[in-house]
Design a protein around this motif. Sequence first.
Motif, PDB file in Angstrom:
ATOM      1  N   ARG A  73       0.965  -1.256   0.204  1.00 25.63           N
ATOM      2  CA  ARG A  73      -0.153  -0.237  -0.094  1.00 25.63           C
ATOM      3  C   ARG A  73       0.861   1.580  -0.018  1.00 25.63           C
ATOM      4  NH1 ARG A  73      -3.161  -3.499   2.479  1.00 25.63           N
ATOM      5  NH2 ARG A  73      -2.211  -3.504   4.788  1.00 25.63           N
ATOM      6  N   GLY A  74       2.072   0.895   0.687  1.00 24.15           N
ATOM      7  CA  GLY A  74       2.318   2.262   1.118  1.00 24.15           C
ATOM      8  C   GLY A  74       4.113   2.433  -0.072  1.00 24.15           C
ATOM      9  N   ASP A  75       3.946   1.579  -1.402  1.00 25.93           N
ATOM     10  CA  ASP A  75       4.642   1.439  -2.175  1.00 25.93           C
ATOM     11  C   ASP A  75       3.534   1.744  -3.326  1.00 25.93           C
ATOM     12  OD1 ASP A  75       7.512   0.208  -1.185  1.00 25.93           O
ATOM     13  OD2 ASP A  75       6.756  -1.497  -1.361  1.00 25.93           O
ATOM     14  N   LEU A  76       3.123   1.679  -3.578  1.00 26.91           N
ATOM     15  CA  LEU A  76       1.984   2.350  -4.672  1.00 26.91           C
ATOM     16  C   LEU A  76       1.441   3.373  -4.368  1.00 26.91           C
ATOM     17  CD1 LEU A  76      -0.566  -0.906  -4.200  1.00 26.91           C
ATOM     18  CD2 LEU A  76       0.819  -0.266  -6.248  1.00 26.91           C
ATOM     19  N   GLU A  82       3.693  11.975  -9.254  1.00 28.54           N
ATOM     20  CA  GLU A  82       3.998  11.620 -10.528  1.00 28.54           C
ATOM     21  C   GLU A  82       5.250  11.849 -10.632  1.00 28.54           C
ATOM     22  OE1 GLU A  82       3.025  16.355 -13.545  1.00 28.54           O
ATOM     23  OE2 GLU A  82       1.228  15.236 -12.471  1.00 28.54           O
ATOM     24  N   ASP A  83       5.945  12.162 -10.015  1.00 27.29           N
ATOM     25  CA  ASP A  83       7.518  12.542 -10.018  1.00 27.29           C
ATOM     26  C   ASP A  83       8.027  11.360 -10.479  1.00 27.29           C
ATOM     27  OD1 ASP A  83       6.716  12.853  -7.438  1.00 27.29           O
ATOM     28  OD2 ASP A  83       8.641  14.144  -7.304  1.00 27.29           O
ATOM     29  N   MET A  84       7.681  10.463  -9.156  1.00 33.15           N
ATOM     30  CA  MET A  84       8.202   8.608  -9.429  1.00 33.15           C
ATOM     31  C   MET A  84       7.372   7.922 -10.373  1.00 33.15           C
ATOM     32  SD  MET A  84      10.183   9.224  -6.599  1.00 33.15           S
ATOM     33  CE  MET A  84      11.021   7.608  -7.243  1.00 33.15           C
ATOM     34  N   PRO A  91       2.420   1.918 -15.528  1.00 38.85           N
ATOM     35  CA  PRO A  91       1.880   2.796 -14.057  1.00 38.85           C
ATOM     36  C   PRO A  91       2.560   1.401 -13.167  1.00 38.85           C
ATOM     37  CG  PRO A  91       1.001   2.980 -16.399  1.00 38.85           C
ATOM     38  CD  PRO A  91       1.927   1.788 -16.785  1.00 38.85           C
ATOM     39  N   VAL A  92       1.882   1.508 -12.370  1.00 35.42           N
ATOM     40  CA  VAL A  92       2.023   1.100 -10.332  1.00 35.42           C
ATOM     41  C   VAL A  92       0.208   0.185 -10.597  1.00 35.42           C
ATOM     42  CG1 VAL A  92       3.726   0.792 -10.125  1.00 35.42           C
ATOM     43  CG2 VAL A  92       1.932   2.198  -9.235  1.00 35.42           C
TER      44      VAL A  92
END
Length: 173
Positions: A73-76, A82-84, A91-92
């Motif tokens: 959840r945190g990684d998503l 936008e900048d990652m 996309p993730v």
Amino acid sequence: MAALAEIQTLLGEPRFNWSDPAPWIELEQELGIEFPADFREIVDAYGSIEINGQLYLEHPASHLLHNLGKTIRGDLDFWREEDMAEFLSSPVGANPGELMPVATATTGEMVFLCVPDTPSSPWRVVVQEFDSPAWTLYEMTFSEWLLAYLKGGDVTLCSRNLAPDGPFWEFLP
């Protein structure tokens, strides 16, 4: 699975040996994805561990301090910024072709499973090097990728200097 037996030969006997599918079912329903069987089997066998002092795998059992669901959840959220997003091949998320973050490394890499485009397509692995905008797609399952890593293969993570006497693991606290 044959891959788990080979992983056990290289990594050592697992001691977690989880058999209740409930945490997986709950996480998969929440995310709208069904994780590949080889990934689930490895994580169920070993639990939340650190491999070679470098690679972190987590189990979705909610009682664990290092919990796969919480981490995903945190990684998503992080990778949807936008900048990652520009640092990944796709996309993730849980839709076909998207990337699901499933493991991290102390050396700055993030390991993703690439959701198959069709139900008959294989899962693949993408490794993103956090200290650069580089990512690499591996046309292999998670177990094949992990075996290559344990054998010292070129899978973005380098274990040779971290495990000079051979692969090892320990539970995360």
